[in-house]
Design a protein around this motif. Structure first.
Motif, PDB file in Angstrom:
ATOM      1  N   ARG A 155       0.843  -1.177   0.000  1.00 25.82           N
ATOM      2  CA  ARG A 155       0.000   0.000   0.000  1.00 25.82           C
ATOM      3  C   ARG A 155       0.881   1.231   0.000  1.00 25.82           C
ATOM      4  NH1 ARG A 155      -3.077   0.141   5.674  1.00 25.82           N
ATOM      5  NH2 ARG A 155      -2.826   2.370   5.429  1.00 25.82           N
ATOM      6  N   ASP A 156       0.286   2.366  -0.359  1.00 21.41           N
ATOM      7  CA  ASP A 156       1.047   3.592  -0.560  1.00 21.41           C
ATOM      8  C   ASP A 156       1.755   4.058   0.698  1.00 21.41           C
ATOM      9  OD1 ASP A 156       0.441   3.805  -3.235  1.00 21.41           O
ATOM     10  OD2 ASP A 156      -1.449   4.815  -2.834  1.00 21.41           O
ATOM     11  N   ASP A 157       1.176   3.768   1.885  1.00 21.15           N
ATOM     12  CA  ASP A 157       1.785   4.295   3.099  1.00 21.15           C
ATOM     13  C   ASP A 157       2.714   3.289   3.761  1.00 21.15           C
ATOM     14  OD1 ASP A 157      -0.168   2.539   3.859  1.00 21.15           O
ATOM     15  OD2 ASP A 157      -0.959   3.767   5.489  1.00 21.15           O
ATOM     16  N   HIS A 158       3.124   2.256   3.012  1.00 23.72           N
ATOM     17  CA  HIS A 158       4.089   1.300   3.573  1.00 23.72           C
ATOM     18  C   HIS A 158       5.383   2.041   3.877  1.00 23.72           C
ATOM     19  CE1 HIS A 158       6.842  -2.053   3.976  1.00 23.72           C
ATOM     20  NE2 HIS A 158       5.815  -2.871   3.996  1.00 23.72           N
ATOM     21  N   PRO A 159       6.002   1.770   5.028  1.00 23.11           N
ATOM     22  CA  PRO A 159       7.257   2.450   5.376  1.00 23.11           C
ATOM     23  C   PRO A 159       8.375   2.036   4.434  1.00 23.11           C
ATOM     24  CG  PRO A 159       6.779   0.682   6.949  1.00 23.11           C
ATOM     25  CD  PRO A 159       5.576   0.815   6.063  1.00 23.11           C
ATOM     26  N   SER A 160       8.589   2.791   3.364  1.00 27.48           N
ATOM     27  CA  SER A 160       9.522   2.407   2.314  1.00 27.48           C
ATOM     28  C   SER A 160      10.956   2.290   2.804  1.00 27.48           C
ATOM     29  CB  SER A 160       9.456   3.412   1.155  1.00 27.48           C
ATOM     30  OG  SER A 160       9.754   4.716   1.602  1.00 27.48           O
ATOM     31  N   ASP A 161      11.286   2.937   3.929  1.00 30.37           N
ATOM     32  CA  ASP A 161      12.637   2.823   4.466  1.00 30.37           C
ATOM     33  C   ASP A 161      12.963   1.392   4.864  1.00 30.37           C
ATOM     34  OD1 ASP A 161      13.048   5.472   4.052  1.00 30.37           O
ATOM     35  OD2 ASP A 161      12.708   6.073   6.135  1.00 30.37           O
ATOM     36  N   ASP A 162      11.919   0.572   5.121  1.00 28.56           N
ATOM     37  CA  ASP A 162      12.130  -0.814   5.510  1.00 28.56           C
ATOM     38  C   ASP A 162      12.332  -1.734   4.305  1.00 28.56           C
ATOM     39  OD1 ASP A 162      11.887  -0.129   8.119  1.00 28.56           O
ATOM     40  OD2 ASP A 162       9.830  -0.808   8.356  1.00 28.56           O
ATOM     41  N   LEU A 163      12.136  -1.215   3.103  1.00 27.05           N
ATOM     42  CA  LEU A 163      12.212  -2.037   1.904  1.00 27.05           C
ATOM     43  C   LEU A 163      13.572  -1.888   1.225  1.00 27.05           C
ATOM     44  CD1 LEU A 163       8.713  -1.273   0.326  1.00 27.05           C
ATOM     45  CD2 LEU A 163       9.310  -3.116   1.892  1.00 27.05           C
ATOM     46  N   THR A 164      13.989  -2.942   0.543  1.00 32.21           N
ATOM     47  CA  THR A 164      15.202  -2.847  -0.261  1.00 32.21           C
ATOM     48  C   THR A 164      14.889  -2.065  -1.532  1.00 32.21           C
ATOM     49  OG1 THR A 164      14.776  -4.866  -1.520  1.00 32.21           O
ATOM     50  CG2 THR A 164      15.909  -5.112   0.597  1.00 32.21           C
ATOM     51  N   ALA A 165      15.931  -1.713  -2.293  1.00 33.32           N
ATOM     52  CA  ALA A 165      15.731  -0.947  -3.530  1.00 33.32           C
ATOM     53  C   ALA A 165      14.845  -1.711  -4.505  1.00 33.32           C
ATOM     54  CB  ALA A 165      17.090  -0.642  -4.164  1.00 33.32           C
ATOM     55  N   VAL A 166      15.070  -3.011  -4.640  1.00 35.03           N
ATOM     56  CA  VAL A 166      14.249  -3.833  -5.538  1.00 35.03           C
ATOM     57  C   VAL A 166      12.811  -3.859  -5.054  1.00 35.03           C
ATOM     58  CG1 VAL A 166      13.875  -6.158  -6.433  1.00 35.03           C
ATOM     59  CG2 VAL A 166      16.197  -5.240  -6.282  1.00 35.03           C
ATOM     60  N   GLU A 167      12.620  -4.001  -3.744  1.00 39.03           N
ATOM     61  CA  GLU A 167      11.267  -4.064  -3.206  1.00 39.03           C
ATOM     62  C   GLU A 167      10.536  -2.741  -3.361  1.00 39.03           C
ATOM     63  OE1 GLU A 167      12.166  -7.487   0.167  1.00 39.03           O
ATOM     64  OE2 GLU A 167      12.223  -5.369   0.700  1.00 39.03           O
ATOM     65  N   ARG A 168      11.239  -1.635  -3.281  1.00 34.07           N
ATOM     66  CA  ARG A 168      10.586  -0.332  -3.500  1.00 34.07           C
ATOM     67  C   ARG A 168      10.063  -0.227  -4.930  1.00 34.07           C
ATOM     68  NH1 ARG A 168      14.467   1.687   0.172  1.00 34.07           N
ATOM     69  NH2 ARG A 168      15.976   2.109  -1.485  1.00 34.07           N
ATOM     70  N   ARG A 169      10.864  -0.724  -5.888  1.00 37.45           N
ATOM     71  CA  ARG A 169      10.396  -0.699  -7.282  1.00 37.45           C
ATOM     72  C   ARG A 169       9.186  -1.609  -7.469  1.00 37.45           C
ATOM     73  NH1 ARG A 169      16.062  -0.373  -8.284  1.00 37.45           N
ATOM     74  NH2 ARG A 169      16.234  -2.626  -8.626  1.00 37.45           N
ATOM     75  N   LEU A 170       9.220  -2.780  -6.861  1.00 35.93           N
ATOM     76  CA  LEU A 170       8.071  -3.684  -6.936  1.00 35.93           C
ATOM     77  C   LEU A 170       6.848  -3.072  -6.260  1.00 35.93           C
ATOM     78  CD1 LEU A 170       9.773  -7.126  -6.156  1.00 35.93           C
ATOM     79  CD2 LEU A 170       8.810  -6.399  -8.345  1.00 35.93           C
ATOM     80  N   HIS A 171       7.078  -2.377  -5.154  1.00 38.08           N
ATOM     81  CA  HIS A 171       6.006  -1.715  -4.416  1.00 38.08           C
ATOM     82  C   HIS A 171       5.332  -0.649  -5.291  1.00 38.08           C
ATOM     83  CE1 HIS A 171       3.937   0.229  -1.099  1.00 38.08           C
ATOM     84  NE2 HIS A 171       4.556   1.356  -1.357  1.00 38.08           N
ATOM     85  N   GLN A 172       6.143   0.154  -5.975  1.00 41.68           N
ATOM     86  CA  GLN A 172       5.599   1.194  -6.849  1.00 41.68           C
ATOM     87  C   GLN A 172       4.844   0.580  -8.021  1.00 41.68           C
ATOM     88  OE1 GLN A 172       9.222   3.255  -7.725  1.00 41.68           O
ATOM     89  NE2 GLN A 172       9.347   4.248  -5.715  1.00 41.68           N
ATOM     90  N   TRP A 173       5.420  -0.494  -8.595  1.00 38.53           N
ATOM     91  CA  TRP A 173       4.762  -1.150  -9.732  1.00 38.53           C
ATOM     92  C   TRP A 173       3.429  -1.743  -9.296  1.00 38.53           C
ATOM     93  CZ3 TRP A 173       3.695  -6.476 -10.124  1.00 38.53           C
ATOM     94  CH2 TRP A 173       3.209  -6.880 -11.354  1.00 38.53           C
ATOM     95  N   ALA A 174       3.383  -2.384  -8.127  1.00 35.02           N
ATOM     96  CA  ALA A 174       2.156  -3.009  -7.654  1.00 35.02           C
ATOM     97  C   ALA A 174       1.079  -1.969  -7.375  1.00 35.02           C
ATOM     98  CB  ALA A 174       2.441  -3.827  -6.396  1.00 35.02           C
ATOM     99  N   ASN A 175       1.477  -0.831  -6.781  1.00 35.16           N
ATOM    100  CA  ASN A 175       0.491   0.211  -6.511  1.00 35.16           C
ATOM    101  C   ASN A 175      -0.083   0.789  -7.794  1.00 35.16           C
ATOM    102  OD1 ASN A 175       0.007   1.019  -3.568  1.00 35.16           O
ATOM    103  ND2 ASN A 175       2.203   0.683  -3.607  1.00 35.16           N
ATOM    104  N   ALA A 176       0.770   0.955  -8.815  1.00 34.57           N
ATOM    105  CA  ALA A 176       0.281   1.441 -10.104  1.00 34.57           C
ATOM    106  C   ALA A 176      -0.673   0.428 -10.734  1.00 34.57           C
ATOM    107  CB  ALA A 176       1.458   1.716 -11.037  1.00 34.57           C
ATOM    108  N   LEU A 177      -0.329  -0.857 -10.625  1.00 38.30           N
ATOM    109  CA  LEU A 177      -1.162  -1.912 -11.208  1.00 38.30           C
ATOM    110  C   LEU A 177      -2.516  -2.002 -10.531  1.00 38.30           C
ATOM    111  CD1 LEU A 177      -1.212  -4.371 -13.201  1.00 38.30           C
ATOM    112  CD2 LEU A 177      -0.379  -5.754 -11.289  1.00 38.30           C
TER     113      LEU A 177
END
Length: 289
Positions: A2-24
């Motif tokens: 979700r958009d308010d996930h604490p992105s600091d806890d994610l790796t660089a790859v996971e942040r990209r996947l997070h953004q892609w999933a939210n867009a999808l």
């Protein structure tokens, strides 16, 4: 995701996947049957991503069993060790795993290998095959199987932003974890305390409720339910491992069969050791109010 996930806890790859999933999923419905289906699918995707290290190890073990030549110059067990190290290095180098996860994995290597050395010595199980990369009768790839449990726990902790209501004091859980670990050794010589330890776990963790994020919703679950669920899936993975011949219990040497469901009690107790180790790296946090 979700958009308010604490992105600091994610790796660089996971942040990209997070953004892609939210867009999808931007146009996904907010309620109704389709919304619940989306939540379920995202939950499954997060669980699969958290299991990536363990899944890679299972695929490696099965592939070595099916296709690795018996007469190869490099022993199968040594091939498994080298390839497992390569997987670990790749995950760190590509930032699929964090340094914090690596700390947990090393802890699991030490704890797991010590238990393996003892258990193989007393005949609880054995590892077929030869190889140079051994400690006693234990191939060094076995530490990665324990590390896979630690990797899953620490990854799911941050991917789902786990929070806990009424989590017991860490010093008490640590004492219990030490007693559980000791019982894995001492029950060969004195009375087996596993059922007393199970009762202690149930009493200690019964009030604890886990809060976890999926996509739009924050869900709740008794933490004991999560422990039992993870123990069951470890049991399933254990059956895959023994079916592949990676290791065998004495009763499986001549005729392989499913590992007894009673073994889930051991995995349930191992879960407590695993969870306690993770909480000393990631302190349990209360839910946001």
């Amino acid at each position: 995701m979700r958009d308010d996930h604490p992105s600091d806890d994610l790796t660089a790859v996971e942040r990209r996947l997070h953004q892609w999933a939210n867009a999808l999923l931007a146009d996904a419905p907010a309620d109704g049957a389709r919304a619940k289906l989306v939540e379920f699918l995202v939950f499954g995707a997060k669980q699969a991503w958290a299991c990536v290290f363990g899944a890679a190890m299972l695929v490696l073990i099965m592939a070595a069993r099916l296709w690795y030549p018996d007469d190869a110059a490099l022993a199968r067990n040594d091939f498994l060790v080298i390839t497992a190290v390569a997987i670990q290095v790749t995950m760190i180098a590509t930032k699929l795993e964090t340094g914090r996860e690596l700390i947990v994995i090393i802890m699991f290597h030490v704890v797991g290998t010590a238990m393996e050395l003892f258990k193989t010595d007393v005949g609880s199980w054995e590892y077929p095959g030869e190889g140079a990369l051994h400690l006693g009768a234990v191939p060094l790839y076995t530490g990665f199987m324990y590390a896979a449990v630690g990797s899953y726990l620490v990854r799911v902790y941050r991917l789902s932003d786990l929070r806990f209501d009424r989590y017991p004091p860490r010093w008490i859980t640590s004492v219990l974890a030490v007693l559980i670990y000791a019982n894995f050794f001492t029950h060969h010589y004195v009375y087996d305390l596993r059922w007393f330890l199970v009762a202690a776990v149930l009493a200690l963790y019964a009030p604890t409720v886990m809060h976890f994020r999926v996509f739009r919703g924050v869900h709740r679950m008794p933490v004991l339910v999560a422990f039992v669920g993870v123990a069951f899936f470890i049991w399933v993975a254990e059956n895959i491992g023994t079916a592949s011949g990676a290791w065998l219990y004495p009763t499986q040497v001549d005729d392989w069969h499913l590992v007894s469901l009673n073994k889930m009690v051991s995995w349930f107790l191992l879960m407590i050791i695993s969870v306690v180790m993770v909480t000393w790296v990631d302190k349990p946090r209360p839910p946001e109010r």
